[in-house]
Design a protein around this motif. Structure first.
Motif, PDB file in Angstrom:
ATOM      1  N   ILE A 144       0.844  -1.198   0.000  1.00 19.19           N
ATOM      2  CA  ILE A 144       0.000   0.000   0.000  1.00 19.19           C
ATOM      3  C   ILE A 144       0.882   1.252   0.000  1.00 19.19           C
ATOM      4  O   ILE A 144       0.593   2.226  -0.703  1.00 19.19           O
ATOM      5  CB  ILE A 144      -0.960  -0.017   1.208  1.00 19.19           C
ATOM      6  N   GLY A 145       1.981   1.174   0.769  1.00 25.19           N
ATOM      7  CA  GLY A 145       2.905   2.309   0.805  1.00 25.19           C
ATOM      8  C   GLY A 145       3.454   2.624  -0.577  1.00 25.19           C
ATOM      9  O   GLY A 145       3.520   3.787  -0.992  1.00 25.19           O
ATOM     10  N   ARG A 146       3.814   1.588  -1.309  1.00 27.05           N
ATOM     11  CA  ARG A 146       4.339   1.777  -2.657  1.00 27.05           C
ATOM     12  C   ARG A 146       3.293   2.428  -3.549  1.00 27.05           C
ATOM     13  O   ARG A 146       3.618   3.156  -4.481  1.00 27.05           O
ATOM     14  CB  ARG A 146       4.757   0.414  -3.219  1.00 27.05           C
ATOM     15  N   ALA A 147       2.011   2.125  -3.251  1.00 28.47           N
ATOM     16  CA  ALA A 147       0.949   2.727  -4.061  1.00 28.47           C
ATOM     17  C   ALA A 147       0.724   4.193  -3.687  1.00 28.47           C
ATOM     18  O   ALA A 147       0.532   5.029  -4.564  1.00 28.47           O
ATOM     19  CB  ALA A 147      -0.344   1.935  -3.900  1.00 28.47           C
ATOM     20  N   ILE A 148       0.766   4.520  -2.396  1.00 29.60           N
ATOM     21  CA  ILE A 148       0.369   5.889  -2.033  1.00 29.60           C
ATOM     22  C   ILE A 148       1.441   6.932  -2.328  1.00 29.60           C
ATOM     23  O   ILE A 148       1.100   8.083  -2.564  1.00 29.60           O
ATOM     24  CB  ILE A 148      -0.129   6.040  -0.565  1.00 29.60           C
ATOM     25  N   VAL A 149       2.734   6.552  -2.352  1.00 28.23           N
ATOM     26  CA  VAL A 149       3.759   7.579  -2.585  1.00 28.23           C
ATOM     27  C   VAL A 149       3.611   8.249  -3.944  1.00 28.23           C
ATOM     28  O   VAL A 149       4.048   9.378  -4.130  1.00 28.23           O
ATOM     29  CB  VAL A 149       5.200   7.046  -2.484  1.00 28.23           C
ATOM     30  N   ARG A 150       2.986   7.532  -4.875  1.00 30.08           N
ATOM     31  CA  ARG A 150       2.877   8.113  -6.218  1.00 30.08           C
ATOM     32  C   ARG A 150       1.780   9.155  -6.294  1.00 30.08           C
ATOM     33  O   ARG A 150       1.618   9.817  -7.309  1.00 30.08           O
ATOM     34  CB  ARG A 150       2.565   7.011  -7.233  1.00 30.08           C
ATOM     35  N   GLU A 151       0.972   9.242  -5.229  1.00 31.07           N
ATOM     36  CA  GLU A 151      -0.181  10.147  -5.238  1.00 31.07           C
ATOM     37  C   GLU A 151      -0.993   9.946  -6.510  1.00 31.07           C
ATOM     38  O   GLU A 151      -1.175  10.854  -7.322  1.00 31.07           O
ATOM     39  CB  GLU A 151       0.272  11.604  -5.088  1.00 31.07           C
ATOM     40  N   PRO A 152      -1.519   8.732  -6.698  1.00 34.48           N
ATOM     41  CA  PRO A 152      -2.219   8.406  -7.945  1.00 34.48           C
ATOM     42  C   PRO A 152      -3.622   9.022  -7.977  1.00 34.48           C
ATOM     43  O   PRO A 152      -4.129   9.483  -6.950  1.00 34.48           O
ATOM     44  CB  PRO A 152      -2.319   6.883  -7.890  1.00 34.48           C
ATOM     45  N   ALA A 153      -4.204   9.010  -9.166  1.00 31.18           N
ATOM     46  CA  ALA A 153      -5.583   9.492  -9.320  1.00 31.18           C
ATOM     47  C   ALA A 153      -6.546   8.509  -8.686  1.00 31.18           C
ATOM     48  O   ALA A 153      -7.611   8.887  -8.222  1.00 31.18           O
ATOM     49  CB  ALA A 153      -5.902   9.672 -10.797  1.00 31.18           C
ATOM     50  N   ALA A 154      -6.175   7.236  -8.682  1.00 37.35           N
ATOM     51  CA  ALA A 154      -7.028   6.225  -8.055  1.00 37.35           C
ATOM     52  C   ALA A 154      -6.185   5.017  -7.669  1.00 37.35           C
ATOM     53  O   ALA A 154      -5.148   4.750  -8.273  1.00 37.35           O
ATOM     54  CB  ALA A 154      -8.135   5.789  -9.017  1.00 37.35           C
ATOM     55  N   PHE A 155      -6.650   4.315  -6.627  1.00 32.94           N
ATOM     56  CA  PHE A 155      -6.000   3.072  -6.206  1.00 32.94           C
ATOM     57  C   PHE A 155      -6.819   1.888  -6.700  1.00 32.94           C
ATOM     58  O   PHE A 155      -8.042   1.925  -6.655  1.00 32.94           O
ATOM     59  CB  PHE A 155      -5.960   2.978  -4.684  1.00 32.94           C
ATOM     60  N   LEU A 156      -6.122   0.858  -7.142  1.00 28.38           N
ATOM     61  CA  LEU A 156      -6.795  -0.374  -7.520  1.00 28.38           C
ATOM     62  C   LEU A 156      -6.306  -1.477  -6.587  1.00 28.38           C
ATOM     63  O   LEU A 156      -5.103  -1.656  -6.420  1.00 28.38           O
ATOM     64  CB  LEU A 156      -6.462  -0.735  -8.975  1.00 28.38           C
ATOM     65  N   PHE A 157      -7.220  -2.183  -5.972  1.00 25.77           N
ATOM     66  CA  PHE A 157      -6.852  -3.285  -5.075  1.00 25.77           C
ATOM     67  C   PHE A 157      -7.440  -4.575  -5.620  1.00 25.77           C
ATOM     68  O   PHE A 157      -8.639  -4.639  -5.864  1.00 25.77           O
ATOM     69  CB  PHE A 157      -7.444  -3.075  -3.683  1.00 25.77           C
ATOM     70  N   ASP A 158      -6.626  -5.592  -5.779  1.00 24.89           N
ATOM     71  CA  ASP A 158      -7.151  -6.895  -6.211  1.00 24.89           C
ATOM     72  C   ASP A 158      -7.062  -7.893  -5.062  1.00 24.89           C
ATOM     73  O   ASP A 158      -5.995  -8.415  -4.775  1.00 24.89           O
ATOM     74  CB  ASP A 158      -6.373  -7.409  -7.432  1.00 24.89           C
ATOM     75  N   GLU A 159      -8.171  -8.140  -4.430  1.00 23.54           N
ATOM     76  CA  GLU A 159      -8.254  -9.070  -3.296  1.00 23.54           C
ATOM     77  C   GLU A 159      -7.060  -8.928  -2.362  1.00 23.54           C
ATOM     78  O   GLU A 159      -6.347  -9.908  -2.113  1.00 23.54           O
ATOM     79  CB  GLU A 159      -8.352 -10.512  -3.802  1.00 23.54           C
ATOM     80  N   PRO A 160      -6.821  -7.751  -1.830  1.00 26.35           N
ATOM     81  CA  PRO A 160      -5.573  -7.537  -1.083  1.00 26.35           C
ATOM     82  C   PRO A 160      -5.536  -8.273   0.253  1.00 26.35           C
ATOM     83  O   PRO A 160      -4.470  -8.460   0.804  1.00 26.35           O
ATOM     84  CB  PRO A 160      -5.553  -6.025  -0.860  1.00 26.35           C
ATOM     85  N   LEU A 161      -6.690  -8.686   0.760  1.00 30.05           N
ATOM     86  CA  LEU A 161      -6.686  -9.267   2.101  1.00 30.05           C
ATOM     87  C   LEU A 161      -6.810 -10.785   2.095  1.00 30.05           C
ATOM     88  O   LEU A 161      -6.841 -11.401   3.142  1.00 30.05           O
ATOM     89  CB  LEU A 161      -7.839  -8.681   2.928  1.00 30.05           C
TER      90      LEU A 161
END
Ligand code: ADP
Ligand code: MG
Lengths: 334, 290
Positions: A144-161
């Motif tokens: 998740i950290g790797r995803a948020i540093v980019r400050e993306p327009a949207a996050f996509l999660f594929d069955e992360p849990l």
């Protein structure tokens, strides 16, 4: 930033059409959950949005711009994979900084963002470890950290849990919801678990065989499922479906009643049956009732204190305004 | 959890095998060392007096020796470089989905099954021969002077032949390693903005580190003792230009019938092989951990 529109998007692998023409709008800042049984095309749909698969036809727009043929990196989206897909030979810090490094950001700014992400996600204590030395939950946070540093327009999660144990899953569910409340970025979340969908979503998209069965808020889907599939998929334990004479008494082909909308009684009621297995959760007890002549088993929620044993006779009465009616095609009848 | 008792039993059980192996290795080694200390030439029969380090002095000061060391290292290094780089490139190519993948893979593996003597002879007579070889025809077709590979660039030619033999091995190991790379990692890198080159450099190459280590270690063991390819092509020549250590030992003991010096050379080769092995283990063996 972060409005995603799918316009008549289809996807086929060879001759097999996995996604028939599909329209969907995901609004800015929304937490949208795609839910459906395994193999229904949830991941495929997410990967189409991400750009990891090419659409067979149709258009994808991100923030009103045609993104149908943009490569993944140019779409401004970040994805968290089911396997986390961390880079095993890089430390946590390097993993999180990787998208920034690829973007050619200067070192000081990289460090600033990585430290911020580490703080938000409680990663600071193991920032110099390799992914192999982390637990499942910690790896999840790094992803998740790797995803948020980019400050993306949207996050996509594929069955992360789905790779976490039950207790951790509940925790991470809350953390992701918290993160959404804090960042207010659009999130698209794929799961086969309707509990995750109900607890996290602003908007749920129920999929079956690549088709959208219904789109709505969790309570809309719970209160007014548009068809039998959604009715059976949303809610836990599952809705009871009843056909035959009992349904015809209501003037339809089939009726559905949720376990929590059945009144159990030891003395009188509409339907009579025999108590089978009882699942005691403390606050509630879910009783499996047999021999009702309605269906194989009827599940009913009783209060945790109700003293009923295997083999006892029980009477059930549905709450009149909570009965869902379906026609022969499985569509809702009002 | 092994108890004291079961551990003692285990030692007892494996001792015959250990003793057999020890004898298997120690007796020839002991005899080699013993012969290396005698003046023992088959052309001069008689008693074989003990001469101490004389054989070693003779072998190590022979001008052929330093040339052989250089050639051995050049051969090992050159072949390793070509097979690892070529193996990675071929592996990348074969990893692409394409028509007839299965057959192409088998064809690529084929050179590994050709015996060293046979492949060296094929290269020598059918490709590199300055009169009848295919390369000579090609050169003539292009209007160039045919190049006599084995006479003018003997070591390079042998490196080429040996690389051709070992390239399939490296390709196979590296291709298998590539296929074990998690696809989601590559996709994650793609989403993170890494282009094809960066994906290769930051994701694929580090993933291959362990496989490269295996290839380097295994090949080094075999490449230090390359012999047949030299014997059937250049006979170590011209001069000492393509003599490696193994070939020098052979030349001493079997061409000059000098068992003593040959044995001394054998011992030197063992010591050098171990130095190289330790050096390699130190340098890249840590890739095998974790
Ligand atoms: N690369 C592919 N090639 C062929 N069929 C695929 C491919 N990816 C997915 N499918 C098929 O598409 C369907 C949907 O898959 P997927 O989107 O992974 O389902 P979900 O994530 O909902 O479990 C499945 O029937 C699967 O077999
Ligand atoms: Mg999936």
């Amino acid at each position: 930033m972060g409005r995603i529109t799918l316009d008549k998007v289809t996807k086929s692998f060879g001759d097999i059409e996995v996604i028939p023409p599909l329209d969907l709008t995901i609004d800015e800042g929304e937490f949208v959950v795609f839910v459906g049984p395994s193999g229904c095309g949830k991941s495929t749909l997410l990967r189409l949005i991400a750009g990891l698969e090419d659409v067979s036809s149709g258009q994808i727009r991100i923030d009103r711009q045609d993104a149908t043929h943009l490569p993944p990196a140019k779409r401004g989206l970040a994805m968290v994979f089911q396997s986390y897909a961390l880079y095993p030979h890089m430390s946590v810090r390097k993993n999180i900084a990787f998208p920034l490094k690829m973007a050619g950001m200067d070192k000081a700014e990289q460090d600033k963002r990585v430290n911020y992400a580490a703080e938000v996600l409680n990663l600071s204590d193991y920032i110099d470890r390799k992914p192999g030395q982390l637990s499942g939950g910690q790896r999840q946070r790094v992803a998740i950290g790797r995803a948020i540093v980019r400050e993306p327009a949207a996050f996509l999660f594929d069955e992360p849990l789905s790779n976490l144990d039950a207790a951790l899953r509940v925790n991470m569910r809350l953390e992701i919801s918290e993160l959404h409340a804090k960042l207010k970025t659009t999130m698209v979340y794929v799961t086969h678990d309707q509990v995750e969908a109900m607890t996290m979503a602003d908007k749920i998209v129920v999929l079956q065989a690549g088709r959208i069965e219904q789109v709505g808020s969790p309570l809309e889907l719970y209160r007014a499922p548009r068809n039998r599939f959604v009715a059976g998929f949303i809610g836990s334990p599952k809705m009871n479906f009843i056909t035959g004479a009992a349904a015809e008494a209501f003037g339809v082909h089939e009726i559905g009643v949720r376990p929590e909308h059945l009144q159990p009684s030891t003395e009188s009621g509409m339907w009579k049956g025999t108590v089978g297995v009882g699942e005691h959760l403390g606050s509630d007890t879910f009783l499996h009732v047999h021999d009702t002549g309605l269906a194989e088993t009827i599940t009913v929620r009783a209060s945790g204190e109700m003293a009923l044993r295997h083999g006892d006779t029980i009477w059930l009465t549905p709450e009149a305004d909570k009965i869902h009616k379906f026609d022969a095609a499985g569509l809702r009848v009002e | 959890m092994a108890t004291q008792h079961s551990r003692a039993a285990a030692r007892l059980m494996i001792s015959p095998a250990v003793l057999l192996l020890l004898g298997w290795m120690l007796i020839p080694l002991g005899m080699t060392i013993y012969f290396s200390l005698l003046r023992y030439n088959l052309l001069m029969p008689g008693n074989n007096p003990y001469v101490g380090w004389e054989n070693y002095k003779y072998f190590l000061t022979d001008p052929a020796f330093s040339a052989a060391i250089f050639n051995t290292l050049a051969l090992v290094g050159g072949v390793l470089l070509i097979t690892v780089v070529g193996g990675i490139l071929l592996g990348l190519l074969l990893d692409q989905p394409m028509w007839g993948q299965g057959i192409v893979r088998i064809l690529v593996i084929a050179p590994f099954f050709v015996m060293p003597t046979v492949s060296a002879l094929v290269w020598k007579n059918m490709f590199m021969n300055p009169v009848n070889g295919l390369f000579a025809y090609l050169a003539q077709f292009l209007g160039l002077e045919p190049f006599d590979f084995l006479a003018q660039a003997p070591l390079m030619s042998i490196i080429g032949i040996v690389s051709w033999q070992w390239l399939p091995f490296a390709t196979l190991i590296l291709l298998t390693a590539m296929q074990s790379l998690d696809r989601e990692q590559l996709e994650a890198a793609e989403m993170d903005g890494a282009g094809p080159f960066n994906r290769f450099f930051y994701i694929v190459l580090p993933h291959l580190a362990r496989a490269v280590t295996v290839v380097v270690l295994i090949q080094t063991i075999f490449l230090l003792s390359v012999f047949a390819e030299i014997l059937v092509t250049t006979n170590g020549g011209p001069g000492n230009a393509s003599t490696n250590l193994t070939y020098l030992v052979y030349a001493e003991s079997l061409l000059r019938f000098d068992v003593g010096t040959g044995s001394a050379g054998g011992v030197v080769a063992i010591v050098l092989a171990n130095i190289v092995a330790i050096f390699l283990m130190r340098m890249i063996g840590k890739n095998l951990e974790a």
